[in-house]
Design a protein around this motif. Sequence first.
Motif, PDB file in Angstrom:
ATOM      1  N   LEU A  51       0.885  -1.098  -0.009  1.00 43.50           N
ATOM      2  CA  LEU A  51      -0.071   0.378  -0.013  1.00 43.50           C
ATOM      3  C   LEU A  51       1.065   1.735   0.152  1.00 43.50           C
ATOM      4  N   GLY A  52       2.300   1.543   0.522  1.00 46.20           N
ATOM      5  CA  GLY A  52       3.227   2.424   0.592  1.00 46.20           C
ATOM      6  C   GLY A  52       3.382   2.643  -0.652  1.00 46.20           C
ATOM      7  N   ARG A  53       3.872   1.873  -1.513  1.00 47.31           N
ATOM      8  CA  ARG A  53       4.930   1.673  -3.525  1.00 47.31           C
ATOM      9  C   ARG A  53       3.108   2.318  -3.237  1.00 47.31           C
ATOM     10  N   VAL A  54       1.822   1.905  -3.197  1.00 47.86           N
ATOM     11  CA  VAL A  54       1.122   2.052  -3.916  1.00 47.86           C
ATOM     12  C   VAL A  54       0.592   3.620  -4.135  1.00 47.86           C
ATOM     13  N   ARG A  58       1.372   7.033  -6.880  1.00 51.62           N
ATOM     14  CA  ARG A  58      -0.305   7.488  -7.228  1.00 51.62           C
ATOM     15  C   ARG A  58       0.252   9.498  -6.927  1.00 51.62           C
ATOM     16  N   HIS A  59       0.933   9.905  -6.029  1.00 56.20           N
ATOM     17  CA  HIS A  59       0.920  10.705  -5.271  1.00 56.20           C
ATOM     18  C   HIS A  59       1.800  11.176  -6.360  1.00 56.20           C
ATOM     19  N   LEU A 108      -1.316   8.703 -17.863  1.00 51.47           N
ATOM     20  CA  LEU A 108      -1.173   9.048 -16.202  1.00 51.47           C
ATOM     21  C   LEU A 108      -2.632   9.016 -16.184  1.00 51.47           C
ATOM     22  N   GLU A 109      -3.128   9.768 -16.780  1.00 53.20           N
ATOM     23  CA  GLU A 109      -4.799   9.295 -16.014  1.00 53.20           C
ATOM     24  C   GLU A 109      -5.771   7.997 -15.572  1.00 53.20           C
ATOM     25  N   SER A 110      -5.005   6.486 -16.621  1.00 55.78           N
ATOM     26  CA  SER A 110      -5.124   5.387 -16.240  1.00 55.78           C
ATOM     27  C   SER A 110      -4.642   5.002 -15.948  1.00 55.78           C
ATOM     28  N   SER A 111      -3.514   4.961 -15.484  1.00 56.80           N
ATOM     29  CA  SER A 111      -2.569   4.624 -14.450  1.00 56.80           C
ATOM     30  C   SER A 111      -3.202   5.411 -13.049  1.00 56.80           C
ATOM     31  N   LEU A 112      -3.923   6.487 -12.601  1.00 55.38           N
ATOM     32  CA  LEU A 112      -4.292   6.918 -11.877  1.00 55.38           C
ATOM     33  C   LEU A 112      -5.440   6.212 -11.260  1.00 55.38           C
ATOM     34  N   SER A 113      -6.260   5.978 -12.275  1.00 58.33           N
ATOM     35  CA  SER A 113      -7.221   4.890 -12.158  1.00 58.33           C
ATOM     36  C   SER A 113      -7.044   3.333 -11.406  1.00 58.33           C
ATOM     37  N   GLU A 114      -6.391   3.110 -12.538  1.00 57.06           N
ATOM     38  CA  GLU A 114      -5.827   1.814 -11.660  1.00 57.06           C
ATOM     39  C   GLU A 114      -5.057   2.037  -9.608  1.00 57.06           C
ATOM     40  N   LEU A 115      -4.127   2.748  -9.962  1.00 59.63           N
ATOM     41  CA  LEU A 115      -3.813   2.685  -8.683  1.00 59.63           C
ATOM     42  C   LEU A 115      -5.061   3.182  -7.209  1.00 59.63           C
ATOM     43  N   TYR A 181       6.651   4.820   2.325  1.00 65.08           N
ATOM     44  CA  TYR A 181       6.667   5.551   1.554  1.00 65.08           C
ATOM     45  C   TYR A 181       7.376   7.164   0.903  1.00 65.08           C
ATOM     46  N   GLN A 182       8.232   7.541   2.278  1.00 65.12           N
ATOM     47  CA  GLN A 182       9.289   8.021   1.955  1.00 65.12           C
ATOM     48  C   GLN A 182      10.222   7.938   1.039  1.00 65.12           C
ATOM     49  N   ARG A 183      10.423   6.671   0.791  1.00 70.66           N
ATOM     50  CA  ARG A 183      11.386   5.745  -0.126  1.00 70.66           C
ATOM     51  C   ARG A 183      11.285   6.126  -1.305  1.00 70.66           C
ATOM     52  N   GLN A 184       9.927   5.793  -1.437  1.00 69.19           N
ATOM     53  CA  GLN A 184       9.434   5.464  -2.275  1.00 69.19           C
ATOM     54  C   GLN A 184       9.119   7.144  -3.504  1.00 69.19           C
ATOM     55  N   THR A 185       8.663   7.868  -2.875  1.00 74.04           N
ATOM     56  CA  THR A 185       8.605   9.699  -3.387  1.00 74.04           C
ATOM     57  C   THR A 185       9.538  10.192  -3.101  1.00 74.04           C
TER      58      THR A 185
END
Length: 225
Positions: A51-54, A58-59, A108-115, A181-185
């Motif tokens: 979930l943190g990676r997702v 998404r962010h 990007l919009e498709s990716s946002l919907s999936e995420l 979350y911080q590492r992925q961002t």
Amino acid sequence: MADNLRSRVTRVIAGGAHALLEKIEDAAPVALLEQSVREVEQVTDEVRAELGRVVASRHVTQQQHAYLNREHETLSAAIATALAQKREDLARPAIARQIDIEAQLPILESSLSELSQQDKELSSYIEALMDKKREMEKSIADLQASRRLSQGLPSPTTGQGAASSAAARLQTAQSAFDRTYQRQTGLSPVAQSAGLAQAAQLQELGQLVLDNKINERLAALKAGS
């Protein structure tokens, strides 16, 4: 979420503590139940990490989407100014960049919907796993209480200690989520992503197609002015 993690979550949630107790034939049912609780905790931690990676992805994707939209609007104003000054040579590269942006936005919009869908799924799994953990811990407590009663032993008064231990485990899981979350961002800067997209060079055939699109948009803008 990977299929193997999804199947593990489903298996853990589907398993019932009472059904497990019925199958126990050895003399250590509490130990077996406690091992099952640890498995629930392990799977929960893995789902939290996913979930943190997702959430981080998404962010970053939302930031990139907003950045490209702002850039597109800025380019529209610049194109209008260039055309007003009879500078088609300056309008052409701006239009080319707009066309690049318009190709990226739907992806990007498709990716946002999936995420977003993955976020909801993982959050629901975490909630279900926590419910399962509470169910199993209650089964352990009930079994221990039943054994003490049958043996004529007094009830323990260490409930607060058990609660503190559970709270500590939850805090550990939350900390793992925050670190992920911080590492992925940090690994996905928006500026770098935009620079890589802008740096891509079109092949000769692609350039011809792009030139045609630019000419068509120029003609439309000039006709409407």
